[in-house]
Scaffold this active site. Structure first.
Site, mmCIF file in Angstrom:
data_model
loop_
_atom_site.group_PDB
_atom_site.id
_atom_site.type_symbol
_atom_site.label_atom_id
_atom_site.label_comp_id
_atom_site.label_asym_id
_atom_site.label_seq_id
_atom_site.Cartn_x
_atom_site.Cartn_y
_atom_site.Cartn_z
ATOM 1 C CD GLU A 57 -2.869 -1.163 0.429
ATOM 2 O OE1 GLU A 57 -3.461 -0.641 -0.501
ATOM 3 O OE2 GLU A 57 -4.154 -2.230 0.120
ATOM 4 C CB CYS A 70 -5.972 -2.410 6.761
ATOM 5 S SG CYS A 70 -5.771 -4.150 6.870
ATOM 6 C CG HIS A 88 -4.258 -5.316 2.338
ATOM 7 N ND1 HIS A 88 -4.431 -4.408 1.849
ATOM 8 C CD2 HIS A 88 -4.923 -5.339 3.041
ATOM 9 C CE1 HIS A 88 -5.365 -3.755 2.432
ATOM 10 N NE2 HIS A 88 -5.722 -4.603 4.192
#
Length: 165
Positions: free
Chosen positions: A56, A120, A139
């Site tokens: 991310e 998250c 992730h």
């Protein structure tokens, strides 16, 4: 698995399980930054939608409307009132993805700019805010869908080593 594999003698690895609870995140993440004063914090979260190991790029401050495991949602729908809309990691996730992919591991690594506006993303933004961008979020798909714990452990080891380099 990563704890078993380690990150070499020069890296202190601390592993914590963060509850899927907004208020716990708001307490725990700043406390861990204060306690350890790390160079880097890497968060790992399971996504039922993930089919790859996903790096991310940024965390988002706004849009948190889903209830957590305690049936709670922040009334402000944000991580840090008055904080920036998003915070980018200082880590070049595209370069990390490219370098780890070139290692020939039996996993696929991709990059994303949206960690999902749930715990998250909330955790990631909170950590990025605490650290001036010295955080990462990865992730991973659920175990066996398609990767084993060993494959994910090796992938995380390679990714974090690349981030530290």
């Amino acid at each position: 698995e990563l704890k078993k594999l380690g990150l070499g003698d020069n890296v202190d690895l601390h592993v914590y399980e963060v509850p899927v609870e907004y208020q716990a995140v708001q307490r725990l993440i700043p406390a861990l930054w204060e306690k350890h004063r790390p160079q880097l914090v890497v968060h790992v979260g399971v996504s039922g939608m993930a089919t790859t190991v996903t790096l991310e790029k940024c965390g988002h401050n706004l849009g948190y409307t889903g209830l957590d495991n305690c049936d709670f949602c922040p009334g402000s729908e944000c991580c840090v009132e008055g904080g920036p809309e998003f915070i980018d990691s200082i880590i070049d996730m595209d370069m990390v993805c490219k370098r780890v992919s070139a290692l020939g591991l039996d996993i696929m690594v991709t990059v994303s700019e949206d960690a999902g506006r749930y715990l998250c993303d909330f955790t990631y933004y909170t950590s990025l805010y605490q650290s001036s961008g010295r955080s990462a979020f990865i992730h991973v798909p659920p175990l066996g869908e398609p990767y084993t714990a060993e494959q994910l452990g090796r992938a995380l080891q390679a990714i974090i080593e690349e981030m530290l380099d």
